[in-house]
Design a protein around this motif. Structure first.
Motif, PDB file in Angstrom:
ATOM      1  N   ASP A 194       0.807  -1.213   0.000  1.00 19.09           N
ATOM      2  CA  ASP A 194       0.000   0.000   0.000  1.00 19.09           C
ATOM      3  C   ASP A 194       0.844   1.269   0.000  1.00 19.09           C
ATOM      4  OD1 ASP A 194      -2.317  -1.449  -0.075  1.00 19.09           O
ATOM      5  OD2 ASP A 194      -2.868  -1.135   2.024  1.00 19.09           O
ATOM      6  N   ARG A 231       1.318  -3.318  14.825  1.00 24.93           N
ATOM      7  CA  ARG A 231       0.137  -2.548  14.432  1.00 24.93           C
ATOM      8  C   ARG A 231       0.350  -1.074  14.786  1.00 24.93           C
ATOM      9  NH1 ARG A 231      -2.498  -5.736  10.878  1.00 24.93           N
ATOM     10  NH2 ARG A 231      -3.858  -7.335  11.792  1.00 24.93           N
ATOM     11  N   ALA A 249      -7.261  -5.467  13.423  1.00 24.96           N
ATOM     12  CA  ALA A 249      -7.196  -4.622  12.233  1.00 24.96           C
ATOM     13  C   ALA A 249      -6.075  -3.603  12.366  1.00 24.96           C
ATOM     14  CB  ALA A 249      -8.531  -3.897  12.038  1.00 24.96           C
ATOM     15  N   HIS A 265      -4.223   0.032  12.354  1.00 29.74           N
ATOM     16  CA  HIS A 265      -4.687   1.324  12.877  1.00 29.74           C
ATOM     17  C   HIS A 265      -4.740   2.416  11.821  1.00 29.74           C
ATOM     18  CE1 HIS A 265      -4.207  -0.629  16.649  1.00 29.74           C
ATOM     19  NE2 HIS A 265      -2.927  -0.359  16.836  1.00 29.74           N
ATOM     20  N   TYR A 266      -3.946   2.301  10.773  1.00 27.46           N
ATOM     21  CA  TYR A 266      -3.696   3.462   9.923  1.00 27.46           C
ATOM     22  C   TYR A 266      -4.255   3.316   8.507  1.00 27.46           C
ATOM     23  CZ  TYR A 266      -0.476   3.983  13.789  1.00 27.46           C
ATOM     24  OH  TYR A 266       0.070   4.046  15.053  1.00 27.46           O
ATOM     25  N   GLY A 267      -5.121   2.339   8.279  1.00 29.47           N
ATOM     26  CA  GLY A 267      -5.821   2.260   7.009  1.00 29.47           C
ATOM     27  C   GLY A 267      -5.075   1.594   5.878  1.00 29.47           C
ATOM     28  N   HIS A 268      -3.901   1.027   6.144  1.00 33.38           N
ATOM     29  CA  HIS A 268      -3.212   0.289   5.084  1.00 33.38           C
ATOM     30  C   HIS A 268      -3.001  -1.157   5.519  1.00 33.38           C
ATOM     31  CE1 HIS A 268       0.250   1.704   7.573  1.00 33.38           C
ATOM     32  NE2 HIS A 268       0.772   0.522   7.251  1.00 33.38           N
ATOM     33  N   HIS A 269      -2.843  -2.021   4.530  1.00 29.80           N
ATOM     34  CA  HIS A 269      -2.703  -3.450   4.803  1.00 29.80           C
ATOM     35  C   HIS A 269      -1.336  -3.739   5.406  1.00 29.80           C
ATOM     36  CE1 HIS A 269      -3.211  -7.752   4.366  1.00 29.80           C
ATOM     37  NE2 HIS A 269      -2.045  -7.815   3.754  1.00 29.80           N
TER      38      HIS A 269
END
Length: 377
Positions: free
Chosen positions: A24, A136, A181, A183-187
């Motif tokens: 990403d 994460r 999941a 925290h920062y919106g990328h895989h």
């Protein structure tokens, strides 16, 4: 999007591979060397300089970053990418090497590892799950599982015992990662680590057991810890016979330019090592003409560029005499120039190998350069 690996070419004579690793935060051209930014900084080199040298992906260390600046600080400031102003991919080691190197400060059990901080002496507990949580918070694109690394001198029974624990820990790490999941919106991909010391049968067992995790990539650990180079190469060959062709392979903590060349020839895609910057700090340079001890008196009046074979600013602009002067005077600038030279040489070596693989001339390139880069200039 999930991390993906696109295999572009394979050398039929050696197994060397060229590919594209899509993350990403950008695409990484493989084979590729990752400069080591243990605490969020590659020593003496700013992110802009790293980009100018051709860096595409960096490595950070979970153990050290968890100690300082600490997970809370990284989480509050948006992760390591924003913290260190690096917008490219980042891979983080899990702290497993510290299980090995800080033997006097840790206690290993089935639950995890209890450390004594080398900074404060405070206790710090790492489990397969908390190591995922820490990564994460760091926000790396590629996370590593917690593993138990052993020295090359252990017997087969100890290697098998430690590897069995590494495999169990990997299962726990993957279960936790899949339940949490980013925290920062990328895989964030998670790689398991093949262990087994210098025993081919244990290495095979390790790789085969980890295949069940269906990971997006696989790491090879526990090498370059005291074994001879030919043994390292044998263990890499054994492991890569088992690991899937469709996934990237990362050899941890290796090594000299010759080690890179020989392991690329055996199908490795990613590398990291502290050697380029560590050697730079002692005045030991890797150059396209061979190894240079810049403190040697022969360079005292040399107007030769640090390395005319490289295109980088630091390699072409400054003379060997000037760099020798800075080194002996202990001027901080010597660390920047020498580190840029060494990291630049490693990155150049990987680019040259990649081009040779894509163009079908890797065996000839290997014959020409493997020895040349090891000669004393």
């Amino acid at each position: 999007m999930p991390l993906t690996f696109e295999l572009q070419a394979t050398c039929p004579d050696t197994g060397a591979r060229a590919g594209l690793l899509h993350t990403d935060h950008g695409t990484v051209e493989t084979p590729r060397f990752m400069p080591v930014g243990t605490v969020g900084s590659v020593k003496a080199l700013a992110p802009r300089t790293l980009r100018e040298l051709g860096t595409q992906i960096l490595l950070g260390n979970t153990y050290h970053l968890a100690l300082r600046p600490g997970r809370e600080t990284l989480r509050a400031l948006g992760g390591l990418h924003r913290f260190m102003a690096w917008d490219g991919p980042i891979l983080t080691d899990s702290g497993g090497f510290q299980v090995f190197s800080l033997a006097g400060r840790r206690d290993v059990s089935e639950d995890g590892v209890t450390f004594r901080s080398h900074l404060t002496g405070d206790k710090l507990f790492f489990s397969p799950e908390t190591v995922v949580d820490a990564q994460r918070d760091i926000g790396s694109d590629v996370m590593m599982v917690l593993d138990e690394l052993t020295p090359a001198t252990v017997d087969r029974a100890e290697a098998r015992r430690a590897n069995a624990r590494t495999v169990r820990w990997a299962g726990r790490a993957f279960a936790h990662a899949r339940a949490t999941a980013p925290h920062y919106g990328h895989h964030q991909a998670l790689f398991p680590i093949v262990q087994g010391a210098v025993y081919a049968d244990v290495r095979r067992e390790s790789a085969e057991a980890l295949l069940d995790l269906d990971a997006e990539g696989y790491a090879i650990g526990g090498l370059s810890v005291g074994e001879a180079a030919p043994v390292m190469y044998d263990m890499v060959e054994v492991t890569n016979e088992v690991l899937p062709q469709s996934r990237p392979r990362y050899l941890m903590g290796v090594g000299t330019p010759q080690n890179l060349i020989e392991n690329v020839a055996r199908g490795v895609d990613l590398f990291d090592c502290v050697m380029p910057t560590r050697n730079a700090r002692t005045g030991s340079l890797f150059t396209t003409a061979g190894l240079v001890n810049i403190k040697n008196a022969r360079w005292a009046e040399s107007a030769e560029a640090v390395d005319a074979g490289l295109d980088g600013y630091h390699s072409r602009t400054f003379s060997k005499a000037y760099l020798r002067h800075l080194t002996l005077a202990k001027e901080p600038l010597f660390m920047e120039i020498a580190s840029a030279q060494n990291v630049g040489l490693y990155l150049w070596t990987m680019r040259e190998m990649r081009a040779a693989i894509l163009e079908g001339r890797f065996p000839a390139w290997r014959r020409e350069w493997a020895g040349r880069l090891a000669e004393k200039a």
